[in-house]
Design an enzyme around this catalytic site. Structure first.
Site, PDB file in Angstrom:
ATOM      1  N   SER A  72       0.815  -1.228   0.000  1.00 51.32           N
ATOM      2  CA  SER A  72       0.000   0.000   0.000  1.00 51.32           C
ATOM      3  C   SER A  72       0.846   1.275   0.000  1.00 51.32           C
ATOM      4  CB  SER A  72      -0.965   0.002   1.199  1.00 51.32           C
ATOM      5  OG  SER A  72      -1.807  -1.120   1.160  1.00 51.32           O
ATOM      6  N   HIS A 107      20.371  13.185  18.930  1.00 52.96           N
ATOM      7  CA  HIS A 107      19.560  11.968  19.075  1.00 52.96           C
ATOM      8  C   HIS A 107      19.041  11.578  17.696  1.00 52.96           C
ATOM      9  CE1 HIS A 107      16.538   9.093  20.471  1.00 52.96           C
ATOM     10  NE2 HIS A 107      15.695   9.694  19.648  1.00 52.96           N
ATOM     11  N   SER A 161      16.669   8.416  15.774  1.00 50.14           N
ATOM     12  CA  SER A 161      15.857   7.213  15.953  1.00 50.14           C
ATOM     13  C   SER A 161      14.896   7.078  14.783  1.00 50.14           C
ATOM     14  CB  SER A 161      15.080   7.265  17.274  1.00 50.14           C
ATOM     15  OG  SER A 161      14.172   8.354  17.273  1.00 50.14           O
ATOM     16  N   SER A 175      12.905  -1.271  16.082  1.00 50.29           N
ATOM     17  CA  SER A 175      13.269   0.017  16.666  1.00 50.29           C
ATOM     18  C   SER A 175      14.787   0.194  16.625  1.00 50.29           C
ATOM     19  CB  SER A 175      12.773   0.093  18.112  1.00 50.29           C
ATOM     20  OG  SER A 175      13.208   1.279  18.727  1.00 50.29           O
TER      21      SER A 175
END
Length: 293
Positions: A129, A165, A167, A175
């Site tokens: 999708s 930082h 992520s 993660s």
């Protein structure tokens, strides 16, 4: 594959044709001092939003080795099922900074806040999708202090450090995140700007990506060269402890109209995204650039 080849051909033709047709190709090239407001002549005060790292949109990016089964040295963060990713996707990067404190330490140092977001989008993949494969978020607190040290015909312009930082905002098992203290210095000579950014990784209670510095490295070297209205810049990362790992990204940016430019980008190595920190691939992308270094 033929659809992607056709898209690349049409994009390249449109960019080159547009470059020939458009008379207004004004490119504003900022010096390193202007980009970081390192002297009183170019200081503009606080809380003015401006570009930080390059801002671009790559309509087509092809990978030699898509990461369909992300792995980590921490077994809790390794995917168990392969994803049906295409080797062709779109990519874009947004990056902004603003100065929040001016004239610290003898009236010269500044504190900035930066934010960079990079997206890899499986826009041509109908099986999933057209989902985003990876989003990376990178907030940063930056301290810059100006220098004027002459060296080999050029000049060291600044030193500084930042808390960084990075992520991908995902849950287990994909993660990925890490925190760093990044040191940096900037050097400028003629049409060249060179920045060196070694870093120290900060320890995490739950290490989602062990040995990330083995793959991505312990620092980054940026080399940018401007010739007339064209820019070439290279981003190199490498570990200090070995000759393995690291990456190189080559970029060629050319004018179209005003601040809008075309871009060709080649990447080879580890860590193009957080999920790919220990995954090696070669990628090629063509798109448009809105802001450079």
């Amino acid at each position: 594959m033929y659809k992607f080849s056709l898209l690349l051909f049409l994009t390249s033709f449109a960019l080159v044709h547009g470059q020939e047709k458009m008379k207004d190709t004004t490119i504003i090239v900022k010096t390193y001092s202007q980009r970081w407001e390192l002297n009183n002549a170019v200081k503009k005060g606080t809380f003015r939003l401006m570009s930080y790292k390059p801002i671009y949109l790559t309509a087509g990016r092809i990978s030699s080795n898509p990461n369909k089964l992300p792995k980590s040295e921490n077994p809790d963060y390794s995917a168990s099922e392969s994803n049906p990713y295409n080797n062709i996707e779109a990519k874009f990067q947004l990056s902004f900074k603003t100065k929040v404190i001016q004239d610290l330490l003898w009236g010269k140092g500044d504190i900035w806040i930066g934010y960079t977001q990079k997206a890899h989008w499986q826009i041509y993949n109908t099986e999933i999708s057209r989902a985003f494969r990876e989003l990376n978020y990178e907030p940063e607190l930056i301290f810059k202090y100006p220098l004027q040290i002459n060296f080999l015909g050029g000049q060291f312009k600044s030193i500084g450090a930042s808390f960084n930082h990075q992520s991908n905002g995902k849950n287990l098992p994909t993660s990925r995140s890490w925190n760093r203290i990044i040191f940096h210095t900037g050097y400028e000579i003629d049409n060249w700007i060179i920045t060196l950014n070694p870093w120290i990784r900060l320890a995490d209670d739950e290490d989602e990506n062990p040995k990330i510095t083995k793959y991505i490295g312990n620092g980054e070297l940026n080399v940018a060269y401007t010739y007339n209205k064209h820019q070439f810049y290279t981003i190199i990362t490498h570990p200090f402890s070995s000759f393995e790992g690291g990456s190189i990204q080559l970029n060629y940016v050319f004018p179209i109209k005003g601040h809008l430019r075309g871009q060709v980008q080649v990447f080879e190595g580890y860590g193009e995204t957080m999920i790919d920190y220990n995954h090696r691939q070669t990628t090629l992308g063509v798109g448009i650039s809105f802001a450079d270094w």
